[in-house]
Design a protein around this motif. Structure first.
Motif, short mmCIF file in Angstrom:
data_model
loop_
_atom_site.label_atom_id
_atom_site.label_comp_id
_atom_site.label_asym_id
_atom_site.label_seq_id
_atom_site.Cartn_x
_atom_site.Cartn_y
_atom_site.Cartn_z
N TRP A 58 40.67 -113.15 -25.49
CA TRP A 58 41.68 -113.56 -26.47
C TRP A 58 42.25 -112.33 -27.18
O TRP A 58 43.45 -112.23 -27.40
N ASP A 59 41.37 -111.39 -27.53
CA ASP A 59 41.84 -110.16 -28.19
C ASP A 59 42.77 -109.36 -27.28
O ASP A 59 43.79 -108.83 -27.73
N ALA A 60 42.41 -109.27 -26.01
CA ALA A 60 43.25 -108.55 -25.05
C ALA A 60 44.60 -109.26 -24.88
O ALA A 60 45.65 -108.61 -24.82
N LEU A 61 44.58 -110.59 -24.83
CA LEU A 61 45.82 -111.35 -24.69
C LEU A 61 46.71 -111.17 -25.92
O LEU A 61 47.93 -111.06 -25.80
N ARG A 62 46.10 -111.13 -27.09
CA ARG A 62 46.89 -110.91 -28.30
C ARG A 62 47.54 -109.52 -28.25
O ARG A 62 48.73 -109.37 -28.55
N ALA A 63 46.75 -108.52 -27.88
CA ALA A 63 47.30 -107.16 -27.79
C ALA A 63 48.43 -107.11 -26.76
O ALA A 63 49.46 -106.49 -27.01
N ALA A 64 48.26 -107.79 -25.64
CA ALA A 64 49.30 -107.82 -24.60
C ALA A 64 50.55 -108.54 -25.10
O ALA A 64 51.68 -108.11 -24.86
N ALA A 65 50.35 -109.64 -25.83
CA ALA A 65 51.48 -110.42 -26.35
C ALA A 65 52.29 -109.62 -27.36
O ALA A 65 53.50 -109.79 -27.46
N GLU A 66 51.64 -108.73 -28.08
CA GLU A 66 52.31 -107.95 -29.12
C GLU A 66 52.82 -106.60 -28.61
O GLU A 66 53.45 -105.86 -29.36
N ALA A 67 52.56 -106.28 -27.34
CA ALA A 67 52.96 -104.99 -26.77
C ALA A 67 54.21 -105.14 -25.91
O ALA A 67 54.63 -106.26 -25.60
N ASP A 68 54.79 -104.00 -25.53
CA ASP A 68 55.90 -104.07 -24.59
C ASP A 68 55.35 -104.41 -23.20
O ASP A 68 54.13 -104.38 -22.98
N VAL A 69 56.22 -104.74 -22.28
CA VAL A 69 55.81 -105.28 -20.98
C VAL A 69 54.92 -104.32 -20.19
O VAL A 69 53.91 -104.74 -19.63
N SER A 70 55.25 -103.04 -20.16
CA SER A 70 54.44 -102.11 -19.36
C SER A 70 53.04 -101.94 -19.95
O SER A 70 52.05 -101.88 -19.21
N LEU A 71 52.94 -101.89 -21.26
CA LEU A 71 51.62 -101.80 -21.89
C LEU A 71 50.86 -103.11 -21.72
O LEU A 71 49.65 -103.11 -21.48
N ALA A 72 51.56 -104.24 -21.83
CA ALA A 72 50.92 -105.54 -21.62
C ALA A 72 50.30 -105.62 -20.24
O ALA A 72 49.18 -106.12 -20.07
N GLN A 73 50.99 -105.09 -19.23
CA GLN A 73 50.48 -105.07 -17.87
C GLN A 73 49.17 -104.30 -17.80
O GLN A 73 48.18 -104.76 -17.24
N ALA A 74 49.14 -103.13 -18.42
CA ALA A 74 47.93 -102.31 -18.42
C ALA A 74 46.78 -103.00 -19.15
O ALA A 74 45.63 -102.95 -18.71
N ILE A 75 47.09 -103.67 -20.24
CA ILE A 75 46.06 -104.36 -21.03
C ILE A 75 45.42 -105.48 -20.23
O ILE A 75 44.19 -105.58 -20.14
N VAL A 76 46.23 -106.34 -19.61
CA VAL A 76 45.65 -107.46 -18.86
C VAL A 76 44.88 -106.97 -17.64
O VAL A 76 43.83 -107.53 -17.31
N GLU A 77 45.36 -105.93 -16.99
CA GLU A 77 44.64 -105.40 -15.84
C GLU A 77 43.30 -104.82 -16.25
O GLU A 77 42.28 -105.06 -15.60
N SER A 78 43.27 -104.06 -17.34
CA SER A 78 42.02 -103.44 -17.77
C SER A 78 41.02 -104.47 -18.30
O SER A 78 39.82 -104.25 -18.23
N ALA A 79 41.51 -105.59 -18.80
CA ALA A 79 40.62 -106.64 -19.32
C ALA A 79 40.16 -107.59 -18.22
O ALA A 79 39.33 -108.46 -18.47
N GLY A 80 40.70 -107.44 -17.02
CA GLY A 80 40.32 -108.32 -15.92
C GLY A 80 40.94 -109.70 -16.03
O GLY A 80 40.40 -110.68 -15.52
N VAL A 81 42.09 -109.80 -16.70
CA VAL A 81 42.77 -111.08 -16.87
C VAL A 81 43.55 -111.40 -15.60
O VAL A 81 44.24 -110.55 -15.05
N ILE A 82 43.40 -112.62 -15.13
CA ILE A 82 44.14 -113.08 -13.96
C ILE A 82 45.37 -113.81 -14.48
O ILE A 82 45.27 -114.84 -15.13
N VAL A 83 46.53 -113.24 -14.21
CA VAL A 83 47.80 -113.77 -14.71
C VAL A 83 48.31 -114.82 -13.74
O VAL A 83 48.67 -114.49 -12.61
N SER A 84 48.34 -116.07 -14.18
CA SER A 84 48.84 -117.15 -13.33
C SER A 84 50.35 -117.30 -13.48
O SER A 84 51.06 -117.45 -12.50
N ASN A 85 50.83 -117.28 -14.72
CA ASN A 85 52.27 -117.30 -15.01
C ASN A 85 52.64 -115.91 -15.50
O ASN A 85 52.04 -115.41 -16.45
#
Length: 116
Positions: A58-85
């Motif tokens: 949840w913390d990683a998703l919040r950080a990604a939601a509040e970041a620009d797209v390229s940083l959001a990509q790095a955040i979800v990848e480093s957190a191991g989040v599987i992006v469905s949408n």
């Protein structure tokens, strides 16, 4: 089970590396101020961990939601989040827990008005 470099069949990049993009424009049912939007976002993030899943995700998703797209990509990848949408409205963690994010935490509505 494949080797460390394998990807799911039919997906050249694999599901976990789906490119993050900005959500499509959306409209709140009534005009909303930035203050009201912030309050809605704060309430969502304060209660989100109670819906299940891991607080760290949840913390990683919040950080990604509040970041620009390229940083959001790095955040979800480093957190191991599987992006469905790709707009982050639906994600999973590596254990299969589901994380649904409302559009109002990801972008601003088209009918945002100035605080009075």
């Amino acid at each position: 089970m494949g080797c460390a470099g394998s990807t799911p069949k039919g997906s050249p990049e694999g599901e976990a590396t789906k490119k993050v993009r900005k959500p499509k424009p959306w409209k709140h049912p009534q005009p909303i101020t930035i203050g009201q939007l912030r309050q809605m976002r704060d309430e969502f993030w304060d209660t989100a961990p109670h819906y299940g899943g891991q607080k760290e995700i949840w913390d990683a998703l919040r950080a990604a939601a509040e970041a620009d797209v390229s940083l959001a990509q790095a955040i979800v990848e480093s957190a191991g989040v599987i992006v469905s949408n790709a707009d982050l409205t639906l994600c999973y963690d590596e254990r299969g827990a589901k994380y649904e994010l409302p559009k109002y935490v990801l972008s601003e509505p088209t009918n945002l008005v100035q605080d009075s």
